[in-house]
Motif scaffolding. Sequence first.
Motif, short mmCIF file in Angstrom:
data_model
loop_
_atom_site.label_atom_id
_atom_site.label_comp_id
_atom_site.label_asym_id
_atom_site.label_seq_id
_atom_site.Cartn_x
_atom_site.Cartn_y
_atom_site.Cartn_z
N PRO A 1 0.79 -1.23 0.00
CA PRO A 1 0.00 0.00 0.00
C PRO A 1 0.83 1.29 0.00
N VAL A 2 2.16 1.17 0.02
CA VAL A 2 3.02 2.35 0.05
C VAL A 2 4.08 2.26 -1.05
N SER A 3 4.73 3.38 -1.31
CA SER A 3 5.78 3.42 -2.33
C SER A 3 7.04 2.71 -1.83
N LYS A 4 7.97 2.48 -2.73
CA LYS A 4 9.23 1.83 -2.37
C LYS A 4 10.01 2.66 -1.35
N GLU A 5 10.04 3.98 -1.53
CA GLU A 5 10.76 4.85 -0.60
C GLU A 5 10.10 4.85 0.77
N LYS A 6 8.78 4.90 0.84
CA LYS A 6 8.09 4.87 2.12
C LYS A 6 8.31 3.53 2.81
N PHE A 7 8.31 2.44 2.05
CA PHE A 7 8.58 1.12 2.62
C PHE A 7 9.98 1.07 3.19
N ARG A 8 10.95 1.66 2.49
CA ARG A 8 12.33 1.71 2.98
C ARG A 8 12.40 2.48 4.29
N GLN A 9 11.70 3.61 4.36
CA GLN A 9 11.68 4.42 5.58
C GLN A 9 11.04 3.66 6.74
N LEU A 10 9.94 2.98 6.47
CA LEU A 10 9.28 2.19 7.51
C LEU A 10 10.19 1.05 7.99
N SER A 11 10.94 0.44 7.08
CA SER A 11 11.88 -0.62 7.46
C SER A 11 12.97 -0.06 8.37
N LYS A 12 13.44 1.13 8.06
CA LYS A 12 14.46 1.77 8.89
C LYS A 12 13.95 2.04 10.30
N GLN A 13 12.66 2.35 10.42
CA GLN A 13 12.03 2.62 11.71
C GLN A 13 11.56 1.32 12.39
N ARG A 14 11.81 0.18 11.76
CA ARG A 14 11.40 -1.14 12.24
C ARG A 14 9.88 -1.29 12.28
N ARG A 15 9.19 -0.56 11.39
CA ARG A 15 7.74 -0.64 11.28
C ARG A 15 7.32 -1.39 10.02
N TYR B 1 13.19 -9.60 1.07
CA TYR B 1 12.38 -9.52 2.29
C TYR B 1 11.74 -10.89 2.51
N ASP B 2 11.61 -11.28 3.77
CA ASP B 2 11.01 -12.56 4.11
C ASP B 2 9.50 -12.51 3.87
N ASN B 3 8.98 -13.46 3.12
CA ASN B 3 7.55 -13.46 2.77
C ASN B 3 6.65 -13.62 3.99
N ALA B 4 7.05 -14.42 4.98
CA ALA B 4 6.22 -14.59 6.17
C ALA B 4 6.08 -13.25 6.90
N LYS C 1 5.60 -4.50 14.21
CA LYS C 1 6.91 -4.15 14.78
C LYS C 1 7.88 -5.26 14.39
N ALA C 2 9.00 -4.89 13.76
CA ALA C 2 10.01 -5.86 13.38
C ALA C 2 10.76 -6.32 14.62
N GLU C 3 11.08 -7.59 14.67
CA GLU C 3 11.84 -8.13 15.79
C GLU C 3 13.29 -7.68 15.70
N GLU C 4 13.91 -7.52 16.83
CA GLU C 4 15.31 -7.07 16.88
C GLU C 4 16.26 -8.20 16.62
#
Length: 77
Positions: A30-44, A58-61, A74-77
Amino acid sequence: MRIQSTQLPIPETLPATGKSRFSQFKKFCPVSKEKFRQLSKQRRAPQPEKLGIRCTFYDNAELHKWLNDPVNYKAEE
């Protein structure tokens, strides 16, 4: 001589297991590639797995978990 593309067709659904590149799941995202990258950086969003400088998977699960509830993911640490 004609060179044929070796690019595989994009499936209609995202596989439950395995790894995917952004281009393989962008139609479900639902978001652009850049927004997805930003969310990944924030662990969201799911964390990237680098195979090289220009090869990110990226892991499909994890993608399925995020797509089912992107606001509370929330991405696991």
